[in-house]
Scaffold this motif. Structure first.
Motif, PDB file in Angstrom:
ATOM      1  N   SER A 311       0.858  -1.176   0.000  1.00 23.75           N
ATOM      2  CA  SER A 311       0.000   0.000   0.000  1.00 23.75           C
ATOM      3  C   SER A 311       0.896   1.227   0.000  1.00 23.75           C
ATOM      4  CB  SER A 311      -0.902   0.016   1.232  1.00 23.75           C
ATOM      5  OG  SER A 311      -1.532   1.283   1.357  1.00 23.75           O
ATOM      6  N   CYS A 312       0.604   2.184  -0.869  1.00 22.37           N
ATOM      7  CA  CYS A 312       1.412   3.399  -0.957  1.00 22.37           C
ATOM      8  C   CYS A 312       0.730   4.583  -0.295  1.00 22.37           C
ATOM      9  CB  CYS A 312       1.717   3.713  -2.421  1.00 22.37           C
ATOM     10  SG  CYS A 312       2.721   2.450  -3.228  1.00 22.37           S
ATOM     11  N   ALA A 313      -0.251   4.301   0.543  1.00 25.48           N
ATOM     12  CA  ALA A 313      -0.983   5.383   1.208  1.00 25.48           C
ATOM     13  C   ALA A 313      -0.075   6.210   2.104  1.00 25.48           C
ATOM     14  CB  ALA A 313      -2.131   4.801   2.020  1.00 25.48           C
ATOM     15  N   GLY A 314       0.998   5.602   2.606  1.00 24.05           N
ATOM     16  CA  GLY A 314       1.896   6.322   3.497  1.00 24.05           C
ATOM     17  C   GLY A 314       2.961   7.141   2.794  1.00 24.05           C
ATOM     18  N   TYR A 315       3.025   7.075   1.470  1.00 25.39           N
ATOM     19  CA  TYR A 315       4.005   7.858   0.729  1.00 25.39           C
ATOM     20  C   TYR A 315       3.573   9.314   0.665  1.00 25.39           C
ATOM     21  CZ  TYR A 315       6.771   3.989  -1.239  1.00 25.39           C
ATOM     22  OH  TYR A 315       7.616   2.923  -1.410  1.00 25.39           O
TER      23      TYR A 315
END
Length: 358
Positions: A311-315
């Motif tokens: 998941s790239c939500a934290g980028y």
């Protein structure tokens, strides 16, 4: 403690890990054999100068041995760079690898984001010059960039390096994935090392040779003062006997890397087409992973099937709904595409293809 990277197989039931972007061919035979032989050396301290590895890399990349610094993975080097240079202000294009910001903030640096554009596949462009003011000390770049996998135009990189050189701005260029790309610029910026003493070129054996557990990173810099400062900010014996012998063996694995690059190019194209056919927005990539956009908790749904994606939500610079998948072996890629297609057909995953979004 929050886990912010992929590869968390320790707290999840994972059968197939697509969250880490390592060479799909696995550990090369000679590297594996060298690690087994190194068991006999565990009763000795490692060579603090890593002379055998310096010689192997000098022959492989044509870089002088005294222009090298080694680290316990590239991540240790990012922190070493921050502590050695003590930048007051840094610029980081986003989205990109989170450890750049973490290491910069560890020394109190002021972090300025440069937002990459979605409509350009999050590729670096000429707008970056507007962020490079006189008070900037350090620019972080990745080529190919993570999580989107795009290479930066070589002429643009040279222009950035020259612009920064004239303004006394250091450039940390992360090329940890460069050897796994099939693009024309796959040689990276090694040939420019002598021309730009402000360049700190970071690489690692992790991705190219599928040995993340060994922890072996290295950097090249033609400025002797920077090299000495970096070495003084790293612990003694930060390379184990396992890391050095693995690196020496890996330097001989030319055919293995060439085989992997061919495979990755073929499989990346197939996966990108499959995801696009399912209605997902898929971004261009030059390396062994793909960034795509979906609706709903795709990562959670896949994890229930024993499949881990990133998941790239934290980028920084990305909203929830972006995911990254590694390109693996053909049968593994087919399995992932079939699973996503099944979930999508069951309406578990609302697509986010921009053509269908008003």
């Amino acid at each position: 403690m929050e886990v912010i990277h992929g590869g968390d197989i320790y707290r999840n039931r994972v059968i197939h890990d697509f969250s880490v972007n390592i060479n799909p061919l696995g550990v090369p035979k000679r590297v594996r054999e060298s690690l087994e032989r190194a068991l006999d050396d565990c009763e000795h301290y490692p060579d603090p100068l890593a002379e055998k590895l310096r010689k192997a890399l000098a022959e492989k990349d044509g870089v002088k041995p005294d222009q090298m610094v080694f680290g316990n993975g590239a991540s240790e080097l990012f922190f070493g760079i921050s502590h050695a240079l003590r930048p007051g202000k840094v610029v980081i294009p986003v989205p990109s690898f989170s450890e750049y910001e973490v290491s910069a903030r560890a020394v109190g640096a002021d972090v300025v984001y440069f937002q990459l554009l979605r409509e350009r596949d999050f590729a670096l462009d000429e707008r970056i010059f507007s962020c490079l003011a006189e008070d900037v000390d350090l620019l972080y770049l990745a080529n190919p960039n993570n999580p989107n996998g795009r290479l930066t135009d070589r002429d643009l990189l040279c222009s950035i390096l020259q612009f920064c050189l004239e303004r006394r701005i250091r450039v940390m260029l992360d090329e940890c994935f460069i050897e796994l790309t099939d693009a024309a610029d796959a040689a990276g910026m090694l040939s420019e090392l002598e021309s730009y003493p402000n360049l700190i070129l970071v690489r690692a054996f992790t991705k190219t040779y599928a040995i993340p557990g060994v922890r072996l990173g290295y950097l090249y810099c033609s400025d002797p003062e920077v090299v000495r400062s970096l070495e003084s900010h790293l612990p003694a014996w930060n390379l184990s006997v396992f890391a050095e012998v693995a690196g020496v063996a890996a330097c001989t694995e030319t055919a293995y890397v060439e085989q992997a690059v061919r495979l990755i190019g073929q499989e990346r194209a197939l996966c990108r087409q499959a995801l696009s056919d399912m209605g997902f927005e898929v971004f261009g990539s030059d390396v062994n992973f793909l960034l795509f956009r979906a609706g709903g908790p795709l990562d959670e749904l896949l994890l229930k099937e024993g499949i881990l994606i990133r998941s790239c939500a934290g980028y920084a610079g990305l909203a929830p709904g972006y995911f990254r998948m590694a390109v693996k072996l053909p049968e593994e890629n087919r399995m992932l595409m079939e699973t996503i297609a099944r979930l999508s057909a069951n309406k578990c995953i609302p697509q986010k293809n921009e053509r269908n979004v008003k």
